[in-house]
Enzyme design. Structure first.
Site, PDB file in Angstrom:
ATOM      1  N   ALA A  63     -11.107 -61.891 -78.814  1.00  0.00           N
ATOM      2  CA  ALA A  63      -9.555 -61.579 -79.083  1.00  0.00           C
ATOM      3  C   ALA A  63      -8.623 -62.106 -78.050  1.00  0.00           C
ATOM      4  O   ALA A  63      -9.141 -62.393 -77.043  1.00  0.00           O
ATOM      5  CB  ALA A  63      -9.356 -59.983 -79.077  1.00  0.00           C
ATOM      6  N   GLU A 131     -15.968 -57.724 -72.269  1.00  0.00           N
ATOM      7  CA  GLU A 131     -14.853 -56.691 -72.182  1.00  0.00           C
ATOM      8  C   GLU A 131     -14.748 -55.709 -71.009  1.00  0.00           C
ATOM      9  O   GLU A 131     -13.763 -55.651 -70.265  1.00  0.00           O
ATOM     10  CB  GLU A 131     -14.540 -55.760 -73.333  1.00  0.00           C
ATOM     11  CG  GLU A 131     -14.178 -56.402 -74.724  1.00  0.00           C
ATOM     12  CD  GLU A 131     -15.485 -56.988 -75.497  1.00  0.00           C
ATOM     13  OE1 GLU A 131     -16.450 -57.128 -75.002  1.00  0.00           O
ATOM     14  OE2 GLU A 131     -15.262 -57.102 -76.699  1.00  0.00           O
TER      15      GLU A 131
END
Ligand code: HXC
Length: 258
Positions: A63, A131
């Protein structure tokens, strides 16, 4: 569709991401473009399979960190719904979706690939969920799908360490179905799509739904749903074409998908 191209070849739609300045990092507009590509494929009755790939060095490098960085928890809640919904949509698309992973598939990129039905990778692909190294976790289904695909222990190792793995390791753990040379990736994806396209599409779609149902159902409910779909297919012309063709020893069976 500024950052996504759409190409129809036979019964397959090719959706190519080409936002190269950020390695196809998923931002709001890119997600909208992917959805527009899926809209186009879904509206076309001649599309039986979809291939998703990225142009350049990345499939999707996650993202968009720039777009996410300053958001509050409630803003990111809404923002992540875009990625989460896209992935649920991919999973629920009636037709099979193949991820042709050409390079980096990290974070949200791997999450998207995991929502596709089949993943194939080029030899230079790199996959991971980094992440935790950014102080966050997956936001578009990664913690839910990875254990289902590779098993909990391996999934936890990948998620807790954030380690990136290469294509061969991804193949070894079952995260991708096969590894091919970068030059052969799209050819292989289309060969796979074509072998699906030749079958009865009512059957292929019923099978996709039945496999998805298995994720949340017990074995008894799952087998009932499967039997319902199996029985319903006996009302179709395809069943007569397929089984009749076998009995008549026909070589090239052509389904009308009805
Ligand atoms: C924003 C990104 C980006 C990203 C790359 N870029 N990944 N921008 N978000 N996820 C940009 C870089 O800033 C850079 O822009 C350009 O793309 C090229 O990247 P480089 O880093 O210079 O290339 P390289 O050295 O080859 O390294 C490639 C890379 C690295 C290994 C893929 O870029 C990288 O680690 N990217 C981040 C990967 C990541 O952590 N993804 C997870 C994100 S979190 P400039 O302007 O400098 O040229 C996530 C949560 C999902 O995905 C939540 C879903 C709702």
């Amino acid at each position: 569709m500024e950052n996504v191209s759409y190409q129809k070849t036979g019964n397959t739609a090719l959706i190519t991401l080409h936002k190269q300045d950020t390695m196809n990092a998923l931002c709001k507009s890119l997600i909208a473009d992917i959805n527009a590509g899926l809209d186009q494929a879904e509206a076309d009755a001649e599309i039986y399979t979809i291939v998703i790939t990225g142009y350049g060095k990345a499939f999707i490098a996650g993202a968009d960190i720039d777009e996410m960085y300053g958001k509050s928890p409630s803003e990111i809640w809404d923002w992540s719904a875009l990625g989460s919904s896209l992935n649920l949509r991919l999973e629920k698309m009636p037709c099979p979706v193949i991820a042709a992973i050409n390079g980096y598939a990290l974070g949200g990129g791997l999450e998207l690939a995991m929502a596709c039905d089949i993943r194939i990778a080029s030899g230079n692909a790199k996959l991971g969920l980094p992440e935790a190294g950014l102080g966050v976790i997956c936001g578009a289904g990664g913690t839910q799908r990875l254990p289902h695909i590779v098993g909990e222990g391996i999934a936890k190792e990948m998620i807790f360490t954030g380690k990136t793995i290469d294509a061969e390791e991804a193949y070894r753990i079952g995260l991708v179905n096969r590894v091919v040379s970068p030059d052969a990736l799209l050819e292989e994806a289309f060969a796979l799509a074509n072998s699906i396209n030749q079958n009865g599409q009512l059957a292929v779609r019923a099978a996709k739904e039945a496999v998805r149902f298995a994720r949340n159902a017990g074995i008894e409910d799952g087998c009932i749903l499967e039997r319902q779909k199996f029985s319903a297919l006996f009302e179709t012309e395809d069943q007569k074409t397929g089984m009749g063709g076998f009995l008549r020893k026909e070589k090239n069976i052509v389904f009308k998908n009805r």
